[in-house]
Design an enzyme around this catalytic site. Sequence first.
Site, PDB file in Angstrom:
ATOM      1  N   GLU A   9      23.480  -0.525  54.563  1.00 53.58           N
ATOM      2  CA  GLU A   9      24.210  -1.791  54.337  1.00 53.58           C
ATOM      3  C   GLU A   9      24.373  -2.561  55.647  1.00 53.58           C
ATOM      4  OE1 GLU A   9      27.650  -1.496  51.784  1.00 53.58           O
ATOM      5  OE2 GLU A   9      28.774  -2.818  53.107  1.00 53.58           O
ATOM      6  N   ASP A 100      37.989  -9.351  48.031  1.00 53.43           N
ATOM      7  CA  ASP A 100      39.395  -9.597  48.358  1.00 53.43           C
ATOM      8  C   ASP A 100      39.497 -11.024  48.863  1.00 53.43           C
ATOM      9  OD1 ASP A 100      40.468  -6.906  47.976  1.00 53.43           O
ATOM     10  OD2 ASP A 100      39.170  -6.391  49.664  1.00 53.43           O
TER      11      ASP A 100
HETATM   12  P1  FAD Z   1      37.590  -3.906  40.959  1.00 57.65           P
HETATM   13  O1  FAD Z   1      36.685  -2.884  40.399  1.00 57.65           O
HETATM   14  O2  FAD Z   1      37.839  -5.135  40.172  1.00 57.65           O
HETATM   15  O3  FAD Z   1      38.981  -3.169  41.273  1.00 57.65           O
HETATM   16  C1  FAD Z   1      39.987  -3.793  42.043  1.00 57.65           C
HETATM   17  C2  FAD Z   1      41.364  -3.234  41.689  1.00 57.65           C
HETATM   18  O4  FAD Z   1      41.755  -3.694  40.396  1.00 57.65           O
HETATM   19  C3  FAD Z   1      41.439  -1.709  41.595  1.00 57.65           C
HETATM   20  O5  FAD Z   1      42.715  -1.318  42.033  1.00 57.65           O
HETATM   21  C4  FAD Z   1      41.263  -1.417  40.114  1.00 57.65           C
HETATM   22  O6  FAD Z   1      41.898  -0.201  39.718  1.00 57.65           O
HETATM   23  C5  FAD Z   1      41.933  -2.632  39.478  1.00 57.65           C
HETATM   24  N1  FAD Z   1      41.230  -3.047  38.232  1.00 57.65           N
HETATM   25  C6  FAD Z   1      39.884  -3.147  38.065  1.00 57.65           C
HETATM   26  N2  FAD Z   1      39.592  -3.606  36.826  1.00 57.65           N
HETATM   27  C7  FAD Z   1      40.762  -3.811  36.206  1.00 57.65           C
HETATM   28  C8  FAD Z   1      41.102  -4.286  34.913  1.00 57.65           C
HETATM   29  N3  FAD Z   1      40.145  -4.640  34.035  1.00 57.65           N
HETATM   30  N4  FAD Z   1      42.423  -4.368  34.596  1.00 57.65           N
HETATM   31  C9  FAD Z   1      43.376  -4.015  35.485  1.00 57.65           C
HETATM   32  N5  FAD Z   1      43.113  -3.549  36.732  1.00 57.65           N
HETATM   33  C10 FAD Z   1      41.828  -3.468  37.094  1.00 57.65           C
HETATM   34  N6  FAD Z   1      34.098  -6.840  49.725  1.00 57.65           N
HETATM   35  C11 FAD Z   1      33.588  -8.044  50.000  1.00 57.65           C
HETATM   36  O7  FAD Z   1      34.332  -9.018  50.090  1.00 57.65           O
HETATM   37  N7  FAD Z   1      32.253  -8.241  50.204  1.00 57.65           N
HETATM   38  C12 FAD Z   1      31.371  -7.220  50.105  1.00 57.65           C
HETATM   39  O8  FAD Z   1      30.161  -7.431  50.290  1.00 57.65           O
HETATM   40  C13 FAD Z   1      31.862  -5.916  49.799  1.00 57.65           C
HETATM   41  N8  FAD Z   1      31.035  -4.866  49.654  1.00 57.65           N
HETATM   42  C14 FAD Z   1      31.534  -3.648  49.262  1.00 57.65           C
HETATM   43  C15 FAD Z   1      30.646  -2.599  49.004  1.00 57.65           C
HETATM   44  C16 FAD Z   1      31.131  -1.358  48.588  1.00 57.65           C
HETATM   45  C17 FAD Z   1      30.138  -0.259  48.302  1.00 57.65           C
HETATM   46  C18 FAD Z   1      32.523  -1.137  48.452  1.00 57.65           C
HETATM   47  C19 FAD Z   1      33.052   0.208  48.058  1.00 57.65           C
HETATM   48  C20 FAD Z   1      33.407  -2.175  48.712  1.00 57.65           C
HETATM   49  C21 FAD Z   1      32.934  -3.432  49.093  1.00 57.65           C
HETATM   50  N9  FAD Z   1      33.790  -4.522  49.312  1.00 57.65           N
HETATM   51  C22 FAD Z   1      33.276  -5.764  49.618  1.00 57.65           C
HETATM   52  C23 FAD Z   1      35.241  -4.354  49.193  1.00 57.65           C
HETATM   53  C24 FAD Z   1      35.751  -4.671  47.777  1.00 57.65           C
HETATM   54  O9  FAD Z   1      35.506  -6.017  47.470  1.00 57.65           O
HETATM   55  C25 FAD Z   1      37.249  -4.377  47.742  1.00 57.65           C
HETATM   56  O10 FAD Z   1      37.453  -2.994  47.812  1.00 57.65           O
HETATM   57  C26 FAD Z   1      38.016  -5.016  46.588  1.00 57.65           C
HETATM   58  O11 FAD Z   1      39.409  -4.833  46.860  1.00 57.65           O
HETATM   59  C27 FAD Z   1      37.755  -4.380  45.230  1.00 57.65           C
HETATM   60  O12 FAD Z   1      36.536  -4.703  44.734  1.00 57.65           O
HETATM   61  P2  FAD Z   1      35.992  -3.938  43.421  1.00 57.65           P
HETATM   62  O13 FAD Z   1      34.714  -4.566  43.068  1.00 57.65           O
HETATM   63  O14 FAD Z   1      36.037  -2.492  43.621  1.00 57.65           O
HETATM   64  O15 FAD Z   1      37.129  -4.388  42.395  1.00 57.65           O
END
Ligand code: FAD
Length: 275
Positions: A9, A100
Site C-alpha cells: 500500500e 474518516d
Molecule cells: P465501516 O466498515 O463503515 O465501519 C466504521 C464504524 O462504523 C465501525 O465502528 C463499525 O463497527 C461501524 N459500522 C459499520 N457499519 C455499520 C452499520 N451498518 N450500522 C452501524 N454501525 C456500523 N481511510 C482513508 O481515509 N483513506 C484510505 O485510503 C484508507 N485506507 C484504509 C485501508 C485499510 C486496509 C484499513 C484497515 C483502513 C483504511 N482507512 C482509510 C481507514 C478507515 O477509513 C477508517 O478506519 C474508518 O474509520 C473506517 O472505515 P471502514 O471502511 O472500516 O468503515
Amino acid sequence: MNQSHISFEFFPPQTSEGMEKLGLARKQLATLNPEFFSVTFGAGGSTRDRTLETVKAIKAEGFDAAPHLSCVGSTRENISAILRTYRDAGIRRIVALRGDLPSGMATAGEFQYANELVEFIRKETGDHFHLEVAAYPEVHPQARSAKDDLHNFKKKIDAGANSAITQYFYNADSYFHFVDECEKLGVTAPIVPGIMPIVRYSQLARFSDACGAEIPRWMRKTLEGFGDDSESVQAFGLDAVASLCEKLLAGGAPGLHFYTLNQAKPSIAILERLK
Ligand code: FAD
C-alpha cells in the site's frame, strides 16, 4: 509462501519529487511479484486526482493497481463519477472504505457506512470490480462492542465484498480470533492481515493512537528504551514483525498486505526473512 498474495500500500505523493521516489520504491517492490499495489484516498476526496494519477502510473508499469475509495462526505453522483474514471482507466480492484471525515469538515454526505458503499458499487458496476474492505481484529475504535463490529464487518461481505485487509496489529491471536469468529458467522472471504513495518517509534505510536491498533506493552517499553537509536528500533522491529508474519502464515493467513508508507526497504527486509 505463495508470493502472489503479497500486496503493498502507498499514499499518493504530493510533489513530483515524491512521485519519483515512489516510482523507485515500486521498482524495488515489483521484484517481489505482488498481486497488486494499492493507493490510499483522502476522505472527502482530498487526494482524488493524485490517487488516480498514482494508480495510472502503476497500471502503466504493468501491475494491478487498487485505488482506495472512501465514501464519507461524498454523494452518489461523486462516487459514480469516480467509478467511471477507474473503469475507464482499466482498474479492476477497489478497496472500499467509509473513511474518516477530516476535523472541520461537517458534511456527512450520502453514505454513512462502508457496507452502503459496497452495495452502491455492486449496483452501479455489477461484478466489474474485485472489492476489498477493511477489517479490525482489535476492534474499530468507534464500535460499540467487538460483537457489533464483527456483525458490521459481515454486512460488508454480505453486500458483495470479495475479501478484506485488516488494520495492522502486533498480536497474532487477535487476528486468529477474528478469523475464527468470522467463520462461525459463515464468512469465508479471505481476510489478509495488514502489516505495518516498524521504522520510527514516534510515528508508529502516533498512528496507533489514532487508529486503535495496540502496540503491546513489552514492545512499547523496548522501543521507548531505544530512544533516538534508530538502528536498534529497526533491528528490533524487523525481528518482531517478521516473527509476527511467520506466525500468521503458519496459522493459515492467506497472504500479507504491507503498509509501506512509500518505503520499499522495510517490507523487503521482512519478506527476505520469510524466505
Ligand atoms: P465501516 O466498515 O463503515 O465501519 C466504521 C464504524 O462504523 C465501525 O465502528 C463499525 O463497527 C461501524 N459500522 C459499520 N457499519 C455499520 C452499520 N451498518 N450500522 C452501524 N454501525 C456500523 N481511510 C482513508 O481515509 N483513506 C484510505 O485510503 C484508507 N485506507 C484504509 C485501508 C485499510 C486496509 C484499513 C484497515 C483502513 C483504511 N482507512 C482509510 C481507514 C478507515 O477509513 C477508517 O478506519 C474508518 O474509520 C473506517 O472505515 P471502514 O471502511 O472500516 O468503515
